[in-house]
Design a protein around this motif. Structure first.
Motif, PDB file in Angstrom:
ATOM      1  N   UNK A   1       0.829  -1.197   0.000  1.00 52.61           N
ATOM      2  CA  UNK A   1       0.000   0.000   0.000  1.00 52.61           C
ATOM      3  C   UNK A   1       0.867   1.252   0.000  1.00 52.61           C
ATOM      4  N   UNK A   2       1.908   1.236   0.834  1.00 52.89           N
ATOM      5  CA  UNK A   2       2.800   2.387   0.885  1.00 52.89           C
ATOM      6  C   UNK A   2       3.488   2.598  -0.454  1.00 52.89           C
ATOM      7  N   UNK A   3       3.933   1.491  -1.085  1.00 59.01           N
ATOM      8  CA  UNK A   3       4.563   1.593  -2.399  1.00 59.01           C
ATOM      9  C   UNK A   3       3.582   2.135  -3.420  1.00 59.01           C
ATOM     10  N   UNK A   4       2.307   1.660  -3.319  1.00 59.28           N
ATOM     11  CA  UNK A   4       1.282   2.135  -4.248  1.00 59.28           C
ATOM     12  C   UNK A   4       1.018   3.621  -4.083  1.00 59.28           C
ATOM     13  N   UNK A   5       1.006   4.089  -2.849  1.00 61.80           N
ATOM     14  CA  UNK A   5       0.781   5.515  -2.595  1.00 61.80           C
ATOM     15  C   UNK A   5       1.926   6.340  -3.168  1.00 61.80           C
ATOM     16  N   UNK A   6       3.151   5.870  -2.948  1.00 59.99           N
ATOM     17  CA  UNK A   6       4.306   6.579  -3.482  1.00 59.99           C
ATOM     18  C   UNK A   6       4.275   6.612  -5.004  1.00 59.99           C
ATOM     19  N   UNK A   7       3.855   5.492  -5.607  1.00 54.28           N
ATOM     20  CA  UNK A   7       3.764   5.441  -7.072  1.00 54.28           C
ATOM     21  C   UNK A   7       2.687   6.395  -7.572  1.00 54.28           C
ATOM     22  N   UNK A   8       1.553   6.445  -6.854  1.00 52.97           N
ATOM     23  CA  UNK A   8       0.503   7.382  -7.229  1.00 52.97           C
ATOM     24  C   UNK A   8       0.999   8.817  -7.158  1.00 52.97           C
ATOM     25  N   UNK A   9       1.729   9.137  -6.120  1.00 49.74           N
ATOM     26  CA  UNK A   9       2.274  10.487  -5.987  1.00 49.74           C
ATOM     27  C   UNK A   9       3.231  10.811  -7.122  1.00 49.74           C
ATOM     28  N   UNK A  10       4.056   9.834  -7.483  1.00 44.98           N
ATOM     29  CA  UNK A  10       5.010  10.058  -8.567  1.00 44.98           C
ATOM     30  C   UNK A  10       4.281  10.296  -9.882  1.00 44.98           C
ATOM     31  N   UNK A  11       3.286   9.444 -10.152  1.00 50.37           N
ATOM     32  CA  UNK A  11       2.533   9.592 -11.398  1.00 50.37           C
ATOM     33  C   UNK A  11       1.743  10.896 -11.419  1.00 50.37           C
ATOM     34  N   UNK A  12       1.169  11.262 -10.252  1.00 49.85           N
ATOM     35  CA  UNK A  12       0.408  12.506 -10.198  1.00 49.85           C
ATOM     36  C   UNK A  12       1.321  13.707 -10.449  1.00 49.85           C
ATOM     37  N   UNK A  13       2.532  13.663  -9.883  1.00 52.13           N
ATOM     38  CA  UNK A  13       3.487  14.739 -10.110  1.00 52.13           C
ATOM     39  C   UNK A  13       3.883  14.814 -11.579  1.00 52.13           C
ATOM     40  N   UNK A  14       4.084  13.634 -12.201  1.00 52.53           N
ATOM     41  CA  UNK A  14       4.438  13.589 -13.616  1.00 52.53           C
ATOM     42  C   UNK A  14       3.294  14.105 -14.479  1.00 52.53           C
ATOM     43  N   UNK A  15       2.060  13.703 -14.118  1.00 53.03           N
ATOM     44  CA  UNK A  15       0.886  14.154 -14.857  1.00 53.03           C
ATOM     45  C   UNK A  15       0.725  15.664 -14.768  1.00 53.03           C
ATOM     46  N   UNK A  16       0.900  16.230 -13.574  1.00 51.98           N
ATOM     47  CA  UNK A  16       0.780  17.670 -13.402  1.00 51.98           C
ATOM     48  C   UNK A  16       1.835  18.414 -14.207  1.00 51.98           C
ATOM     49  N   UNK A  17       3.041  17.840 -14.263  1.00 49.44           N
ATOM     50  CA  UNK A  17       4.105  18.470 -15.045  1.00 49.44           C
ATOM     51  C   UNK A  17       3.748  18.481 -16.527  1.00 49.44           C
ATOM     52  N   UNK A  18       3.165  17.362 -17.004  1.00 51.58           N
ATOM     53  CA  UNK A  18       2.777  17.294 -18.409  1.00 51.58           C
ATOM     54  C   UNK A  18       1.632  18.260 -18.701  1.00 51.58           C
ATOM     55  N   UNK A  19       0.702  18.407 -17.761  1.00 55.75           N
ATOM     56  CA  UNK A  19      -0.414  19.336 -17.945  1.00 55.75           C
ATOM     57  C   UNK A  19       0.090  20.770 -18.024  1.00 55.75           C
ATOM     58  N   UNK A  20       1.040  21.100 -17.161  1.00 50.73           N
ATOM     59  CA  UNK A  20       1.589  22.452 -17.190  1.00 50.73           C
ATOM     60  C   UNK A  20       2.291  22.729 -18.520  1.00 50.73           C
ATOM     61  N   UNK A  21       2.972  21.731 -19.033  1.00 42.94           N
ATOM     62  CA  UNK A  21       3.658  21.892 -20.315  1.00 42.94           C
ATOM     63  C   UNK A  21       2.650  22.057 -21.443  1.00 42.94           C
ATOM     64  N   UNK A  22       1.575  21.254 -21.376  1.00 42.26           N
ATOM     65  CA  UNK A  22       0.538  21.350 -22.406  1.00 42.26           C
ATOM     66  C   UNK A  22      -0.148  22.708 -22.357  1.00 42.26           C
ATOM     67  N   UNK A  23      -0.443  23.198 -21.139  1.00 42.37           N
ATOM     68  CA  UNK A  23      -1.078  24.510 -20.998  1.00 42.37           C
ATOM     69  C   UNK A  23      -0.184  25.612 -21.547  1.00 42.37           C
ATOM     70  N   UNK A  24       1.098  25.486 -21.304  1.00 41.01           N
ATOM     71  CA  UNK A  24       2.034  26.486 -21.833  1.00 41.01           C
ATOM     72  C   UNK A  24       2.049  26.486 -23.352  1.00 41.01           C
ATOM     73  N   UNK A  25       2.040  25.273 -23.941  1.00 39.92           N
ATOM     74  CA  UNK A  25       2.023  25.184 -25.402  1.00 39.92           C
ATOM     75  C   UNK A  25       0.738  25.763 -25.971  1.00 39.92           C
ATOM     76  N   UNK A  26      -0.400  25.499 -25.303  1.00 43.63           N
ATOM     77  CA  UNK A  26      -1.683  26.049 -25.760  1.00 43.63           C
ATOM     78  C   UNK A  26      -1.647  27.571 -25.775  1.00 43.63           C
ATOM     79  N   UNK A  27      -1.092  28.152 -24.734  1.00 45.47           N
ATOM     80  CA  UNK A  27      -1.025  29.605 -24.668  1.00 45.47           C
ATOM     81  C   UNK A  27      -0.039  30.179 -25.671  1.00 45.47           C
ATOM     82  N   UNK A  28       0.958  29.387 -26.041  1.00 42.34           N
ATOM     83  CA  UNK A  28       1.973  29.881 -26.970  1.00 42.34           C
ATOM     84  C   UNK A  28       1.537  29.764 -28.412  1.00 42.34           C
TER      85      UNK A  28
END
Length: 425
Positions: free
Chosen positions: A377-404
């Protein structure tokens, strides 16, 4: 031979550069003692739980196995069995010795593990003036062509194991040996070099044997097989072989080796109380007068917390705060105390906590299952956090490209109009 409780086993404990090589080279001259250079192997056993990266992979699996599936008692029993094979194997080749001395200065970070494995082992604390220890680090660094900048080493925010030795390691030993215990013995380096025969006599009695004449004159036995084994390992203090017997040359050398700034910095880190409790109040006053400062009573808490955290992260170990020595003697006292409050025999107390074998096995299996699931469970939570952080980073990049993109399209249209108009507005 060493038994499962630690009888006939002694640990020589101290921070590095405290004189343990000198003490060991004299002890190994005793016919009933087997003492050689640093073994360190108990640290390797404890490191099994940290599961470092390996070429074949499986770090997460090993972590889950050692820290989830395998019961702590089983792990300790396996480590104890391995250690017994090592210690007794050395004794069998020790030419008639019946007690073994494990000299490993950095055992300060596994004191709880040591007590759990061998509660009846003898524990020798070799104490030396902290300023002299600091000076010894500086001299060794200079002689080996390394860094001798103590100010940078002590004051840096980066991890350095030597800085941990000088701070966390020393304070852990101070707390560990803070209470008298029949399985503990204090040995001061300064007294050892001033009166080696007298100090070795007391130490031998603590180890259950008697002083043997000439133990301290280790230079006279350089040709013996035990001495050859000691020096063949090439670890510990390289300067021991330059003399034939203990000497007091380095007792006061710290005043010539250290700078005022180095002494002041280290004194402030440790605090005055440590020096007084170790028996170096006179040296403390001398350092304060020399440096022109007064040290506070307590250690630098923020720095000690930083060093402890760095050491835990580097080694993968954790320990109890303010841990004190727990021998078989102190454990027996607790059991007797608990029984005396109820007026019952110790055997009656033991009988009450015994459970049928089947129920006990089921309980262990359930506990193992719970630990394994918790780890997953702890490993799963850490993996979720990692994926969520990666997803947020990709969203920020996509939003920047949309604005550009609109701004880029406008620039493209302006450039085309400019070219069609022959460079005119």
């Amino acid at each position: 031979m060493v038994d499962a409780h630690g009888n006939n086993l002694a640990f020589l404990l101290c921070t590095p550069r405290s004189g343990s090589s000198l003490a060991t080279v004299m002890l190994q001259n005793h016919s009933k003692l087997f003492a050689t250079q640093e073994m360190w192997f108990l640290m390797s056993l404890l490191d099994l739980k940290s599961a470092p990266r390996r070429a074949y992979g499986g770090g997460a699996i090993l972590d889950r196995f050692f820290n989830g599936v395998l019961p702590g008692e089983a792990f300790e029993e396996a480590c104890r069995s391995f250690a017994l094979q090592v210690y007794n194997g050395l004794l069998r080749s020790g030419g008639g010795a019946d007690t073994i001395i494990d000299k490993s200065p950095r055992y300060y970070y596994l004191l709880e593990f040591l007590d759990a494995l061998f509660p009846r082992s003898r524990r020798i604390w070799l104490i030396r003036n902290p300023f002299a220890v600091l000076a010894s680090y500086k001299k060794l660094g200079s002689s080996r062509g390394g860094s001798s900048d103590l100010t940078a080493m002590l004051g840096s925010s980066a991890f350095d194991i030597k800085a941990a030795d000088l701070t966390v390691g020393l304070l852990r030993y101070c707390r560990y040996f803070s209470r008298p215990d029949p399985f503990a013995y204090r040995l001061h380096y300064e007294k050892l070099v001033a009166d080696p025969r007298g100090q070795l006599t007391g130490l031998c009695r603590f180890l259950g044997t008697e002083y043997e004449d000439g133990m301290e004159n280790y230079g006279e036995r350089m040709g013996s097989s035990k001495s050859g084994l000691y020096f063949s390992m090439g670890v510990g203090d390289p300067n021991v072989a330059e003399h034939a017997a203990p000497h007091e040359d380095s007792v006061h050398a710290w005043k010539d080796v250290l700078t005022k700034r180095e002494a002041e910095l280290y004194g402030r880190m440790l605090g005055a109380r440590v020096f007084v409790e170790l028996g170096y109040g006179e040296q403390l006053e001398e350092a304060e007068k020399w440096a022109g400062v007064r040290f506070g009573q307590e250690p630098d808490d923020s720095l000690m917390a930083l060093r402890a955290r760095q050491l835990a992260e580097a080694t993968g170990c954790s320990w109890e705060a303010d841990y004190e020595m727990r021998s078989d003697f102190s454990g027996g006292e607790k059991k007797l105390s608990a029984a005396s409050k109820t007026g019952r025999r110790v055997s009656d107390v033991d009988d009450d906590v015994r459970q049928p074998h089947d129920s006990h096995s089921q309980l262990l299996q359930l506990q193992m299952t719970v630990r394994a699931l918790e780890q997953r469970l702890e490993s799963g939570i850490l993996e979720q956090r990692r994926l969520r952080s990666q997803l947020n980073a990709m969203k920020r990049k996509a939003d920047w490209l949309k604005s550009a993109i609109p701004f880029g399209s406008r620039l493209s249209r302006l450039a085309s109009a400019y070219m069609v108009g022959g460079g005119k507005k």
